[in-house]
Write an enzyme that holds these catalytic residues in place. Structure first.
Site, PDB file in Angstrom:
ATOM      1  N   GLN A   3     -35.264  11.081 -16.438  1.00 25.28           N
ATOM      2  CA  GLN A   3     -36.407  11.154 -15.976  1.00 25.28           C
ATOM      3  C   GLN A   3     -37.077  12.581 -16.107  1.00 25.28           C
ATOM      4  OE1 GLN A   3     -37.411   8.370 -14.651  1.00 25.28           O
ATOM      5  NE2 GLN A   3     -39.658   9.009 -13.738  1.00 25.28           N
ATOM      6  N   ILE A   4     -36.400  13.609 -16.012  1.00 25.73           N
ATOM      7  CA  ILE A   4     -36.956  15.032 -16.491  1.00 25.73           C
ATOM      8  C   ILE A   4     -37.336  15.035 -17.714  1.00 25.73           C
ATOM      9  CG2 ILE A   4     -36.105  17.411 -16.457  1.00 25.73           C
ATOM     10  CD1 ILE A   4     -34.543  16.984 -13.852  1.00 25.73           C
ATOM     11  N   GLU A  63     -10.994   2.252 -14.939  1.00 26.82           N
ATOM     12  CA  GLU A  63      -9.909   2.833 -13.984  1.00 26.82           C
ATOM     13  C   GLU A  63     -10.388   2.229 -12.641  1.00 26.82           C
ATOM     14  OE1 GLU A  63      -8.173   6.542 -15.012  1.00 26.82           O
ATOM     15  OE2 GLU A  63      -8.166   6.180 -17.093  1.00 26.82           O
ATOM     16  N   GLY A 114     -40.543  10.757 -21.751  1.00 34.06           N
ATOM     17  CA  GLY A 114     -40.606  10.121 -22.836  1.00 34.06           C
ATOM     18  C   GLY A 114     -39.263  10.548 -23.909  1.00 34.06           C
ATOM     19  N   GLN A 140     -42.531  20.932  -7.928  1.00 32.28           N
ATOM     20  CA  GLN A 140     -41.344  20.889  -6.920  1.00 32.28           C
ATOM     21  C   GLN A 140     -40.816  19.360  -7.076  1.00 32.28           C
ATOM     22  OE1 GLN A 140     -43.563  21.608  -3.173  1.00 32.28           O
ATOM     23  NE2 GLN A 140     -43.239  23.974  -3.415  1.00 32.28           N
TER      24      GLN A 140
END
Ligand code: COS
Length: 384
Positions: A337-338, A364, A341, A280
């Site tokens: 992060q998901i 811009e 490493g 989760q």
């Protein structure tokens, strides 16, 4: 303008196929060599990508803003360097001419920009003038039928490739702010125009920026955009209103790509005996990203439609740029992060995207400039 759904779908499908089959497989090569292969540049020309937003009468596809952002969603699903090469011809490099140029200037330059024969770039930023664009110091002094330009422009995208430069310079030194600024078209090869060395950037390999230096560079008085002094800053701001919407769409497409990669990785990668997508805490990162991308996509489409309806979208364009570029940064962070490493090493595209998309919050107009524009416009509107 394309306006019929069938032609638009064919264009978007062929773009999507081109991105998947030609550009994505070349991403690593571009990152390693810092060059887009010549064969790909030719294919981009054949597909009409340099002239997406240039009016049909000048040889472009004449996309509406809504159609352009739909195309940008697709193009942005690969390395931003590919988009950057066609970006100035469709955006900040050509729009000054399209919005405020004389008929003759349009007829002279736009067909070559639409075909990609000529690359345009936009020279506003200087060593001492970035966010405070109206403080620019480059001067253009009238001398008979010419102007003599002196000054340095910095971080100029596609400057090494460009055949023409849209240059904002001060024609009236007595007016310190915006009213003293005019916009010029300066052609490559004009005596007195030279380029600095290539900037060594954090990311976006394959997209090039450098200084553009003017030393007693003489340009014909007919090169002033719109044929009038003193409107150059407003031209630049109008160009940026459109450019900011385009970049917002690019942020959406890049975020979608990173999220696709992160989802695929999360479904394949197993830890604690199951795919990490089942956890989760990982799902929260996926879901937050999906929701934020959807919000940005909806904003961009709404603002694009409003612009097509001739509404003033200065505030909306800044809202989109602020939200979409910050969103893209958050999605990049979660995508790394998901990947864990693996997200920190260059075997996975997400490491490169993380660096590439960092620029979106800066160029811009920084996020802070977008906040300033939004709040100022709110106060102005409420005081009316
Ligand atoms: N469309 C048309 N006109 C505009 C405009 C817009 N979006 N924004 C400003 N103008 C006009 C103003 O109406 C004003 O005209 P008047 O003097 O006739 O009233 C003039 O331009 C000057 O505007 P303003 O007073 O707001 O200028 P400032 O110097 O205070 O600030 C900001 C302008 C900060 C918004 C501007 O300098 C900016 O966008 N900075 C960021 C630059 C940037 O994006 N750089 C990125 C590099 S280029 S890739």
């Amino acid at each position: 303008m394309i306006r019929d759904q069938e032609t638009l779908s064919i264009l978007l499908d062929s773009l999507s196929r081109f991105v998947r089959e030609r550009l994505m497989p070349a991403e690593n090569e571009v990152a390693e060599t810092d060059e887009i292969p010549a064969a790909i540049v030719s294919e981009m020309r054949e597909l009409g990508l340099f002239g997406l937003s240039i009016p049909e009468e000048y040889g472009g596809l004449g996309l509406t803003m809504e159609e352009e952002v739909l195309a940008a969603f697709e193009i942005a699903r690969t390395s931003p360097a590919f988009r950057s090469l066609i970006g100035t011809n469709n955006g900040i490099g050509s729009q000054g001419l399209i919005i405020d140029g004389t008929d003759e200037q349009k007829r002279h330059y736009l067909p070559k920009l639409a075909s990609g024969e000529l690359i345009a770039s936009f020279a506003l930023t200087e060593p001492n003038s970035g966010s405070d664009a109206a403080s620019l110091r480059t001067t253009a002094v009238r001398d008979g039928d010419h102007y003599v330009i002196n000054g340095t422009k910095r971080f100029i995208t596609n400057a090494p490739e460009a055949g023409i430069y849209t240059v904002m310079a001060r024609t009236n030194p007595d007016i310190k702010g915006a009213g003293g600024i005019s916009a010029f078209i300066v052609e490559k090869g004009t005596p007195g125009l030279s380029l600095g060395k290539l900037d060594r950037k954090m990311g976006q390999k394959g997209a090039h920026t450098c200084d553009v230096i003017f030393e007693n560079c003489r340009v014909g008085a007919t090169n002033i955009i719109g044929g009038k002094e003193g409107i150059g800053f407003k031209t630049a701001m109008k160009v940026l209103d459109k450019g900011r919407l385009h970049i917002s769409a690019i942020c959406v497409g890049a975020a979608e790509r990173m999220l696709d990669d992160a989802l695929r990785y999360a479904m394949e990668r197993k830890q604690f005996g199951q795919p990490i997508a089942e956890f989760q805490l990982v799902q929260a990162m996926l879901a937050d990203s999906r929701a934020e991308i959807y919000a940005a996509r909806s904003m961009v489409l709404d603002a694009a439609r409003r612009r097509d309806n001739k509404e003033d979208v200065s505030t909306e364009a800044s809202c989109c740029k602020l939200f979409a570029s910050e969103m893209c940064g958050r999605v990049a962070d979660r995508a790394v992060q998901i990947h864990g490493g693996a997200g920190y090493v260059s075997d996975y595209a997400v490491e490169r995207f993380y660096r590439d998309v960092r620029l979106f919050r800066i160029y811009e107009g920084t996020s802070q400039i977008q906040q300033l524009v939004i709040a100022r416009n709110m106060i102005r509107d409420a005081s009316r």
